[in-house]
Structure formats: structure tokens, C-alpha cells
Design a protein around this motif. Structure first.
Motif, mmCIF file in Angstrom:
data_model
loop_
_atom_site.group_PDB
_atom_site.id
_atom_site.type_symbol
_atom_site.label_atom_id
_atom_site.label_comp_id
_atom_site.label_asym_id
_atom_site.label_seq_id
_atom_site.Cartn_x
_atom_site.Cartn_y
_atom_site.Cartn_z
ATOM 1 N N THR A 30 -33.239 21.878 -41.149
ATOM 2 C CA THR A 30 -34.656 22.067 -41.156
ATOM 3 C C THR A 30 -35.019 21.947 -42.768
ATOM 4 N N LYS A 75 -41.167 26.320 -25.171
ATOM 5 C CA LYS A 75 -40.771 27.947 -25.190
ATOM 6 C C LYS A 75 -39.394 28.315 -25.218
ATOM 7 N N THR A 76 -39.184 29.353 -25.533
ATOM 8 C CA THR A 76 -37.781 29.832 -25.410
ATOM 9 C C THR A 76 -37.144 29.853 -23.973
ATOM 10 N N GLU A 125 -39.411 27.573 -32.670
ATOM 11 C CA GLU A 125 -40.438 27.603 -33.464
ATOM 12 C C GLU A 125 -40.328 26.083 -34.351
ATOM 13 N N TYR A 126 -39.455 25.557 -34.761
ATOM 14 C CA TYR A 126 -39.143 24.392 -35.571
ATOM 15 C C TYR A 126 -39.813 23.302 -34.637
ATOM 16 N N ASN A 158 -46.604 22.497 -29.796
ATOM 17 C CA ASN A 158 -46.603 23.856 -29.399
ATOM 18 C C ASN A 158 -46.291 23.763 -27.774
ATOM 19 N N ASN A 197 -42.025 23.448 -32.351
ATOM 20 C CA ASN A 197 -43.548 23.766 -32.107
ATOM 21 C C ASN A 197 -44.224 23.422 -33.547
ATOM 22 N N THR A 198 -43.621 23.411 -34.716
ATOM 23 C CA THR A 198 -44.308 23.454 -35.758
ATOM 24 C C THR A 198 -44.067 22.059 -36.800
ATOM 25 N N PRO A 234 -35.118 31.260 -30.755
ATOM 26 C CA PRO A 234 -36.627 31.435 -31.291
ATOM 27 C C PRO A 234 -36.739 30.401 -32.553
ATOM 28 N N LYS A 235 -35.896 30.273 -33.444
ATOM 29 C CA LYS A 235 -36.204 29.619 -34.658
ATOM 30 C C LYS A 235 -36.043 28.049 -34.274
#
Length: 270
Positions: A175, A268-269, A249-250, A265, A252-253, A245-246
């Protein structure tokens, strides 16, 4: 000699020969390398069979620039992919494909079609009889876009290779660097460079129908984004890190291809 026919026959001839060899050896090790070798071989052949009058030195130089662009990308990517597949002892894409000889050989023919489609815009340059000074800036803009895309792709590949070379990153996802603004920055660079070579060829189109060759880089972009590139890697990533989750998040963002656009977005986990 008709260069469109020459490149077509040479291209599929190379794929057929190495495809049969791959079947006999039951290996995909040199698949990507042969694809790159085909680009280089066809580009060099076009200059060898160039029928441009000796007095037209400017168009010869333009053809050489276009040839160098194709060969530089092919040599860089081919050697990188060969190094990667040798280091990983195989290509995961072919695990299921190799179980069927027909399917395995068909992949080689598909590669031939991909090579030819990407060569088509450049073939208009290689078959040009004279330069087009009025549109010289168009070619320069195309080569500039190509250079940006090539550098972007190369930097992204280098960053990921360095990341993976560290033992502590063995089971992690990258990332950092260009990968912080795009989940697939190498693909973004590759898409740009093919559009760049198309733009560089525009001054040498001889018919309005030649503009349809924009479908060539467009099909490559669709192949990367919708079929063989992004979808396969994203599926593999979710299988490996879908409960992290990380990673979600990566996803989704961070934009999938175009840098800095942000994610969607929708993940989901697990």
C-alpha cells in the motif's frame, strides 16, 4: 510487401511454434516472454522490409522511434515477467488451463490476437511513405504519453518487487508508493502507453476508417480491467486477505486503476 500480412503471419507463426513446444514440455514458463519477443520481432521486421524512399529520412526516423518504443516496452516487461515466473516456479494462471491441451494451445492463439491488435496502430506508422509535418506535435504528444505510462508501469513494478523481496512482507499486500494511490498502478501505466502509441500513429492514418484502430488499445484496457488483469488479482486478494479489515479499507479507499480517484466502498470484511 504488405506489412500487415507479414506481421500477421509472423506473429501467429511464432505463437504456433512455441505453443506446440509448450504443449510438448507441458510448461507455461516462457509464455509472456514469447509474447514480448513477438512484439520485438515484428517491429524489427517492419523496418527490415521498409520500402520508404531513401530521400525520406524524416519518416525513417519516425519509424525507428515507434519501433524503439514498442521494443523498449516489450523487452522491459518480457524480461521482468520471465524473472518473476522463474522465481515463483510457475504461473498460477495456467494451473487449470494446462489440464486441457486444446485450451492451453488456444491461449497461445489468444496471445497472438492480442499482439496483433496492439501492433495495428504502429503498422500505420511503419507503412507510411512520408512524414506529416503539420501533425508532428500529435506524434510527440503520443510519445510523451507513452513515456509517462512506461515510467509509471516500471516504477510500480519495481516498488512491488522490492516490497516482496523483504521477508517480513511475504504474506502482506503493498500500500506504499504508487500503490497508495492506485491498487494496480502498473496496469494504469500500460493502458496509457498503448494509447500513447495510438496517438503517435494518428498523423499517418490514410483513411477515416484507420481511426477505428483506437479499438486496439481500448480492447487491451478492457481486457486488463474487466477480464484477465484486475478481476483475477482482486479475486485472489480477497481470497487471501478478505478477512483483514485493513485490506478491505484499502479496497474501499483506493482507486482500482486511475490514481487518486478513491475506492467504491462496496467491499465488506468476509
Amino acid at each position: 510487401m504488405n506489412l500487415f500480412v507479414l506481421v500477421f503471419c509472423t506473429n501467429f507463426g511464432i505463437q504456433a511454434v512455441f505453443g506446440i513446444l509448450a504443449l510438448l514440455l507441458n510448461t507455461e514458463i516462457f509464455f509472456d516472454f514469447v509474447g514480448s519477443l513477438t512484439f520485438i520481432s515484428c517491429s524489427i521486421l517492419c523496418l527490415m522490409f521498409d520500402e520508404t524512399p531513401e530521400v525520406s529520412t524524416s519518416i525513417k526516423e519516425i519509424k525507428v522511434i515507434q519501433m524503439v518504443c514498442v521494443c523498449l516496452w516489450a523487452g522491459k516487461l518480457g524480461s521482468f515477467l520471465l524473472y518473476r515466473v522463474l522465481k515463483s516456479d510457475g504461473d498460477k494462471r495456467f494451473v487449470e488451463i494446462k489440464k486441457s491441451k486444446v485450451r492451453f494451445f488456444r491461449v497461445w492463439m489468444i496471445q497472438g490476437a492480442w499482439v496483433y491488435l496492439n501492433m495495428v496502430p504502429s503498422l500505420f506508422v511503419f507503412t507510411a511513405k512520408k512524414e506529416n509535418p503539420r501533425l508532428a506535435l500529435v506524434s510527440l504528444a503520443g510519445w510523451a504519453l507513452y513515456a509517462f505510462g512506461l515510467i509509471f508501469e516500471t516504477v510500480a513494478d519495481y516498488q512491488k518487487t522490492m516490497f516482496r523481496s523483504k521477508e517480513e512482507n511475504k504474506e502482506k499486500f503493498i500500500t506504499t508508493g504508487l500503490w497508495s494511490i492506485s491498487r494496480h498502478p502498473n496496469y494504469f501505466g500500460e493502458i496509457l502507453l498503448w494509447y500513447g502509441l495510438f496517438i503517435a500513429a494518428v498523423p499517418y492514418f490514410t483513411s477515416p476508417f484507420n481511426y477505428l484502430s483506437i479499438l486496439c488499445p481500448t480492447l487491451t484496457a478492457l481486457l486488463i480491467v474487466k477480464i484477465s488483469g484486475v478481476p483475477m488479482l482482486e479475486k485472489s486478494g480477497l481470497k487471501k486477505w478478505g478477512d483483514d479489515p485493513k485490506y478491505i479499507e484499502y479496497l474501499n479507499t483506493t482507486s482500482s486503476i486511475i490514481p487518486c480517484l478513491g475506492g467504491n466502498n462496496k467491499h465488506k470484511t468476509a
